[in-house]
Design a protein around this motif. Structure first.
Motif, PDB file in Angstrom:
ATOM      1  N   UNK A   6       0.844  -1.184   0.000  1.00  0.00           N
ATOM      2  CA  UNK A   6       0.000   0.000   0.000  1.00  0.00           C
ATOM      3  C   UNK A   6       0.886   1.243   0.000  1.00  0.00           C
ATOM      4  N   UNK A   7       0.352   2.323  -0.522  1.00  0.00           N
ATOM      5  CA  UNK A   7       1.091   3.574  -0.556  1.00  0.00           C
ATOM      6  C   UNK A   7       1.313   4.071   0.869  1.00  0.00           C
ATOM      7  N   UNK A   8       2.483   4.634   1.107  1.00  0.00           N
ATOM      8  CA  UNK A   8       2.766   5.187   2.420  1.00  0.00           C
ATOM      9  C   UNK A   8       2.078   6.536   2.559  1.00  0.00           C
ATOM     10  N   UNK A   9       2.011   7.022   3.773  1.00  0.00           N
ATOM     11  CA  UNK A   9       1.392   8.323   4.027  1.00  0.00           C
ATOM     12  C   UNK A   9       2.138   9.409   3.262  1.00  0.00           C
ATOM     13  N   UNK A  10       3.454   9.317   3.222  1.00  0.00           N
ATOM     14  CA  UNK A  10       4.248  10.305   2.485  1.00  0.00           C
ATOM     15  C   UNK A  10       3.919  10.287   0.997  1.00  0.00           C
ATOM     16  N   UNK A  11       3.681   9.108   0.443  1.00  0.00           N
ATOM     17  CA  UNK A  11       3.307   9.003  -0.968  1.00  0.00           C
ATOM     18  C   UNK A  11       1.946   9.643  -1.220  1.00  0.00           C
ATOM     19  N   UNK A  12       1.019   9.419  -0.314  1.00  0.00           N
ATOM     20  CA  UNK A  12      -0.323   9.988  -0.456  1.00  0.00           C
ATOM     21  C   UNK A  12      -0.252  11.507  -0.363  1.00  0.00           C
ATOM     22  N   UNK A  13       0.539  12.022   0.596  1.00  0.00           N
ATOM     23  CA  UNK A  13       0.684  13.474   0.748  1.00  0.00           C
ATOM     24  C   UNK A  13       1.350  14.071  -0.499  1.00  0.00           C
ATOM     25  N   UNK A  14       2.344  13.399  -1.032  1.00  0.00           N
ATOM     26  CA  UNK A  14       3.001  13.885  -2.254  1.00  0.00           C
ATOM     27  C   UNK A  14       2.019  13.916  -3.420  1.00  0.00           C
ATOM     28  N   UNK A  15       1.171  12.903  -3.517  1.00  0.00           N
ATOM     29  CA  UNK A  15       0.143  12.882  -4.567  1.00  0.00           C
ATOM     30  C   UNK A  15      -0.846  14.019  -4.359  1.00  0.00           C
ATOM     31  N   UNK A  16      -1.248  14.247  -3.107  1.00  0.00           N
ATOM     32  CA  UNK A  16      -2.164  15.344  -2.804  1.00  0.00           C
ATOM     33  C   UNK A  16      -1.575  16.694  -3.155  1.00  0.00           C
ATOM     34  N   UNK A  17      -0.294  16.861  -2.881  1.00  0.00           N
ATOM     35  CA  UNK A  17       0.391  18.109  -3.234  1.00  0.00           C
ATOM     36  C   UNK A  17       0.407  18.297  -4.741  1.00  0.00           C
ATOM     37  N   UNK A  18       0.690  17.232  -5.476  1.00  0.00           N
ATOM     38  CA  UNK A  18       0.717  17.310  -6.942  1.00  0.00           C
ATOM     39  C   UNK A  18      -0.657  17.689  -7.494  1.00  0.00           C
ATOM     40  N   UNK A  19      -1.705  17.129  -6.927  1.00  0.00           N
ATOM     41  CA  UNK A  19      -3.064  17.462  -7.371  1.00  0.00           C
ATOM     42  C   UNK A  19      -3.385  18.903  -7.008  1.00  0.00           C
ATOM     43  N   UNK A  20      -3.053  19.298  -5.782  1.00  0.00           N
ATOM     44  CA  UNK A  20      -3.338  20.652  -5.299  1.00  0.00           C
ATOM     45  C   UNK A  20      -2.643  21.703  -6.164  1.00  0.00           C
ATOM     46  N   UNK A  21      -1.382  21.459  -6.494  1.00  0.00           N
ATOM     47  CA  UNK A  21      -0.585  22.431  -7.245  1.00  0.00           C
ATOM     48  C   UNK A  21      -0.762  22.302  -8.756  1.00  0.00           C
ATOM     49  N   UNK A  22      -1.172  21.140  -9.221  1.00  0.00           N
ATOM     50  CA  UNK A  22      -1.222  20.872 -10.652  1.00  0.00           C
ATOM     51  C   UNK A  22      -2.293  21.648 -11.383  1.00  0.00           C
ATOM     52  N   UNK A  23      -1.900  22.353 -12.416  1.00  0.00           N
ATOM     53  CA  UNK A  23      -2.853  23.152 -13.206  1.00  0.00           C
ATOM     54  C   UNK A  23      -3.810  22.281 -14.005  1.00  0.00           C
ATOM     55  N   UNK A  24      -3.409  21.073 -14.345  1.00  0.00           N
ATOM     56  CA  UNK A  24      -4.276  20.216 -15.156  1.00  0.00           C
ATOM     57  C   UNK A  24      -5.093  19.247 -14.314  1.00  0.00           C
ATOM     58  N   UNK A  25      -4.928  19.299 -13.003  1.00  0.00           N
ATOM     59  CA  UNK A  25      -5.664  18.371 -12.146  1.00  0.00           C
ATOM     60  C   UNK A  25      -6.579  19.179 -11.229  1.00  0.00           C
TER      61      UNK A  25
ATOM     62  N   UNK B  99       4.451  26.670  -3.088  1.00  0.00           N
ATOM     63  CA  UNK B  99       3.238  27.287  -3.620  1.00  0.00           C
ATOM     64  C   UNK B  99       3.586  28.619  -4.274  1.00  0.00           C
ATOM     65  N   UNK B 100       3.433  28.678  -5.581  1.00  0.00           N
ATOM     66  CA  UNK B 100       3.712  29.903  -6.331  1.00  0.00           C
ATOM     67  C   UNK B 100       2.423  30.512  -6.839  1.00  0.00           C
ATOM     68  N   UNK B 101       2.280  31.803  -6.632  1.00  0.00           N
ATOM     69  CA  UNK B 101       1.139  32.577  -7.115  1.00  0.00           C
ATOM     70  C   UNK B 101      -0.214  31.981  -6.710  1.00  0.00           C
ATOM     71  N   UNK B 102      -0.432  31.773  -5.414  1.00  0.00           N
ATOM     72  CA  UNK B 102      -1.741  31.254  -4.999  1.00  0.00           C
ATOM     73  C   UNK B 102      -2.821  32.313  -5.185  1.00  0.00           C
ATOM     74  N   UNK B 103      -4.029  31.856  -5.376  1.00  0.00           N
ATOM     75  CA  UNK B 103      -5.158  32.756  -5.509  1.00  0.00           C
ATOM     76  C   UNK B 103      -5.704  33.146  -4.151  1.00  0.00           C
ATOM     77  N   UNK B 104      -6.698  34.011  -4.174  1.00  0.00           N
ATOM     78  CA  UNK B 104      -7.324  34.432  -2.920  1.00  0.00           C
ATOM     79  C   UNK B 104      -8.847  34.427  -3.009  1.00  0.00           C
ATOM     80  N   UNK B 105      -9.393  33.653  -3.920  1.00  0.00           N
ATOM     81  CA  UNK B 105     -10.849  33.557  -4.050  1.00  0.00           C
ATOM     82  C   UNK B 105     -11.465  32.665  -2.978  1.00  0.00           C
ATOM     83  N   UNK B 106     -10.756  31.616  -2.611  1.00  0.00           N
ATOM     84  CA  UNK B 106     -11.250  30.696  -1.591  1.00  0.00           C
ATOM     85  C   UNK B 106     -10.538  30.928  -0.279  1.00  0.00           C
TER      86      UNK B 106
END
Length: 120
Positions: free
Chosen positions: A24-43, A57-64
């Motif tokens: 199974x994926x480790x917690x670190x792997x899951x967090x890394x995947x979450x970061x990629x989704x969070x930061x990814x422009x296509x996801x 985190x580069x150029x975060x928005x402020x709408x949410x």
């Protein structure tokens, strides 16, 4: 016919088990995947609307709302997950897209994003 169906189901289940990852994926792997989704422009592209205290985190928005004090804001992770799945349930006039309801993100991606932002 019943034996054939049962045999086919058993064979399909065995094939599924055989192709599953050995560990199974480790917690670190899951967090890394979450970061990629969070930061990814296509996801998820969460970064376009939400600030987060991550040095990458580069150029975060402020709408949410910013991703701060997540444990205090969402003591139950299931509520945070539900918010990401469909924010319109708690706020009918939200501008946040229903990431799960409209299949923008998969179940695994939503879980990974929850794990990633829950540490802030």
């Amino acid at each position: 016919m019943r034996k054939l169906t049962t045999s086919m189901c058993a064979a399909g289940l065995l094939a599924l088990i055989a192709t599953a990852p050995a560990s199974a994926a480790t917690v670190d792997d899951v967090i890394a995947e979450g970061k990629a989704v969070y930061m990814g422009k296509s996801r998820g592209n969460c970064i376009s609307c939400h600030q987060i205290n991550d040095p990458d985190a580069n150029l975060p928005g402020n709408q949410g709302p910013p991703m701060v004090a997540m444990v205090q804001r969402f003591p139950d992770k299931r509520l945070l997950r539900a918010q990401i799945w469909d924010a319109s349930k708690t706020n009918p006039i939200t501008i946040m897209p229903p990431l799960g309801k409209h299949w923008i993100l998969s179940e695994e991606e939503i879980d990974a994003v929850v794990e990633y932002i829950y540490q802030f």
